[in-house]
Scaffold this active site. Structure first.
Site, PDB file in Angstrom:
ATOM      1  N   HIS A   1      -0.132 -11.959  -6.639  1.00 24.44           N
ATOM      2  CA  HIS A   1      -1.468 -12.542  -6.809  1.00 24.44           C
ATOM      3  C   HIS A   1      -1.573 -13.417  -8.055  1.00 24.44           C
ATOM      4  O   HIS A   1      -2.397 -14.326  -8.107  1.00 24.44           O
ATOM      5  CB  HIS A   1      -2.537 -11.453  -6.815  1.00 24.44           C
ATOM      6  CG  HIS A   1      -2.891 -10.976  -5.443  1.00 24.44           C
ATOM      7  ND1 HIS A   1      -4.110 -10.454  -5.114  1.00 24.44           N
ATOM      8  CD2 HIS A   1      -2.170 -10.964  -4.299  1.00 24.44           C
ATOM      9  CE1 HIS A   1      -4.124 -10.128  -3.823  1.00 24.44           C
ATOM     10  NE2 HIS A   1      -2.954 -10.417  -3.321  1.00 24.44           N
TER      11      HIS A   1
ATOM     12  N   TRP B   1       2.228   0.017   6.054  1.00 26.51           N
ATOM     13  CA  TRP B   1       2.680  -0.777   7.195  1.00 26.51           C
ATOM     14  C   TRP B   1       3.769  -0.063   7.996  1.00 26.51           C
ATOM     15  O   TRP B   1       4.083  -0.453   9.091  1.00 26.51           O
ATOM     16  CB  TRP B   1       3.172  -2.139   6.711  1.00 26.51           C
ATOM     17  CG  TRP B   1       2.056  -3.055   6.311  1.00 26.51           C
ATOM     18  CD1 TRP B   1       1.441  -3.977   7.111  1.00 26.51           C
ATOM     19  CD2 TRP B   1       1.420  -3.181   5.027  1.00 26.51           C
ATOM     20  NE1 TRP B   1       0.463  -4.645   6.409  1.00 26.51           N
ATOM     21  CE2 TRP B   1       0.425  -4.172   5.131  1.00 26.51           C
ATOM     22  CE3 TRP B   1       1.565  -2.526   3.798  1.00 26.51           C
ATOM     23  CZ2 TRP B   1      -0.395  -4.559   4.057  1.00 26.51           C
ATOM     24  CZ3 TRP B   1       0.743  -2.893   2.725  1.00 26.51           C
ATOM     25  CH2 TRP B   1      -0.204  -3.899   2.870  1.00 26.51           C
TER      26      TRP B   1
ATOM     27  N   ARG C   1       2.369  -6.528  -5.907  1.00 24.09           N
ATOM     28  CA  ARG C   1       1.143  -7.244  -5.533  1.00 24.09           C
ATOM     29  C   ARG C   1       0.576  -8.012  -6.731  1.00 24.09           C
ATOM     30  O   ARG C   1       0.062  -9.135  -6.567  1.00 24.09           O
ATOM     31  CB  ARG C   1       0.117  -6.247  -4.975  1.00 24.09           C
ATOM     32  CG  ARG C   1      -1.160  -6.893  -4.506  1.00 24.09           C
ATOM     33  CD  ARG C   1      -2.011  -5.937  -3.654  1.00 24.09           C
ATOM     34  NE  ARG C   1      -3.370  -6.446  -3.525  1.00 24.09           N
ATOM     35  CZ  ARG C   1      -4.446  -5.891  -4.096  1.00 24.09           C
ATOM     36  NH1 ARG C   1      -4.332  -4.802  -4.819  1.00 24.09           N
ATOM     37  NH2 ARG C   1      -5.631  -6.428  -3.927  1.00 24.09           N
TER      38      ARG C   1
END
Ligand code: DDH
Length: 289
Positions: free
Chosen positions: A47, A187, A43
Site C-alpha cells: 500500500h 484465501w 500489505r
C-alpha cells in the site's frame, strides 16, 4: 576537524542484512492473527508503493506519506497503523533508515521468511516531512469492482496483465478482517506460507457468493470450506480470459510464480523511487535457511 570526524562516525553505513534479521526476529507473534505479523507487513509495503501514478510520477514508497493524514485515514489503509507500530522498535534500533526503506524491506523480509522467493532490494527512499505529498484517496484497488477496474489501477502503475496476476499471488499470505475491509477470512488454509496455493484455490475450487454477517459485504467462499474466501475482484479476474491464462500458469508452476513474483514485487517496491544509480542491490539471506 574533530566535528567532521564525529559526524562521519555517526553516519556509519546501515547494514541492511542486520535490519532484515531484526525484522525476521519480530515476525512471529502467537497473539496476532495466524501467528505471524508477516502478512500485514507485506500489505504495508504494497500500500505504500501501489499509490504510484506513472503519468504524473507521483505516489509510491518514496516519502512514506502513509504516516500522515489524510493518507493514514484512507479506507484502503485500515489496519496498517498496526504494521507501522510493530516496526517502530526496528526504526529505533536503526534510526538512520528511512521509513520508506524500512517498510519495503519489511515486506521483502516477510515474503522471504514465510517461504517465498528472494526479492532483490535497494535502499534509497527519502522521508517526506509532512503530508503535502500524500496521494489522493482511491489509487489502490477496490475489491468490490471487476477486471476493468483492476486493469485501470495497475496499468496506471505501469504493470501488464501477467504482472497483475503475479502480484495478486501475495494473497497466498494473510487474511481479510471485517473491521478493516468488511471481508472475512484467508484465501486458503495456510495463510503464513508463501506458496502458489492461491492460484490453485482460485482456479480449482467451487466459489459461491456469500454475505459477511458483520459488514454486509459480498464475497465468495469455497463450497467445501466456507472459512476460505475470494474477493469479487478476484472472481472477476478468474472469469477474464487473459487473466485466467496467467492464473493457470502459476497454478501449474510454483517455480514460475516465484521467479515472476520476485521481479514484479521488486518493481512494485521501486516505483517512483529516486535512486542515484550507485545503490547496492541486496539479496537478503533468509534466517531460516
Ligand atoms: Fe491485497 N487485500 N489486494 N494485495 N493484501 C487484502 C489483504 C492483503 C486487494 C484487496 C485486499 C494485492 C492486491 C489486491 C495483501 C497483499 C497484496 C484485503 C483485506 C483486501 C480487501 C484487508 C483486511 O481486511 O485486512 C485487491 C482488490 C487487490 C487487487 O489485486 C485487485 C497485492 C498486489 C498485494 C501484494 O502484496 C503484492 C496481503 C499480504 C494481505 C493480507 C493482510 C493481512 O493483514 O493479513
Amino acid at each position: 576537524g574533530a566535528k567532521t570526524t564525529e559526524k562521519s562516525l555517526d553516519k556509519k553505513p546501515i547494514d541492511y542484512q542486520e535490519v532484515y534479521n531484526a525484522i525476521a526476529d519480530i515476525l512471529e507473534d502467537n497473539d496476532y492473527d495466524d501467528g505471524s505479523i508477516g502478512p500485514v507487513l507485506v500489505r504495508l509495503a504494497w500500500h505504500a508503493s501501489g499509490t504510484y501514478d506513472d503519468v504524473t510520477k507521483t505516489g509510491g514508497s518514496n516519502g512514506a506519506t502513509m504516516r500522515f493524514d489524510p493518507e493514514a485515514l484512507h479506507g484502503a489503509n485500515n489496519g496498517l497503523a498496526i504494521a507501522r507500530e510493530r516496526l517502530m522498535p526496528i526504526k529505533q534500533k536503526f534510526p538512520e533508515i528511512s521509513y520508506g526503506d524500512l517498510w519495503t524491506l519489511a515486506g521483502v523480509c516477510a515474503v522471504q521468511e514465510l517461504g517465498g522467493p528472494t526479492i532483490p532490494w535497494r535502499p534509497g527512499r527519502q522521508d517526506a516531512l509532512d503530508g503535502k505529498s500524500c496521494t489522493p484517496d482511491g489509487r489502490l484497488p477496490d475489491a468490490t469492482q471487476g477486471e476493468r477496474h483492476v486493469r485501470d489501477v495497475f496499468y496506471r502503475m505501469g504493470f501488464n496483465d501477467q504482472e497483475i496476476v503475479a502480484l495478486a499471488g501475495a494473497h497466498s499470505l494473510g487474511r481479510c478482517h471485517p473491521d478493516r475491509s468488511g471481508f472475512e477470512g484467508p484465501w486458503q488454509e495456510a495463510p503464513t506460507l508463501f506458496t502458489n496455493e492461491y492460484y490453485k484455490a482460485l482456479r480449482d475450487r467451487k466459489w459461491i457468493k456469500k454475505t459477511v454477517k458483520d459488514s454486509g459485504a459480498s464475497q465468495f467462499v469455497d463450497k467445501n470450506n466456507p472459512e476460505v474466501m475470494m474477493l469479487p475482484a478476484e472472481i472477476a479476474m478468474k472469469n477474464d480470459k487473459e487473466f485466467s491464462k496467467h492464473i493457470n500458469t502459476y497454478a501449474n508452476s510454483e517455480e514460475k510464480f516465484f521467479e515472476d513474483f520476485s521481479k514484479v514485487f521488486n518493481k512494485l517496491l521501486e516505483l517512483g523511487v529516486p535512486f542515484q544509480g550507485n545503490e547496492r542491490v541486496y539479496h537478503f539471506k533468509p534466517t531460516t535457511a
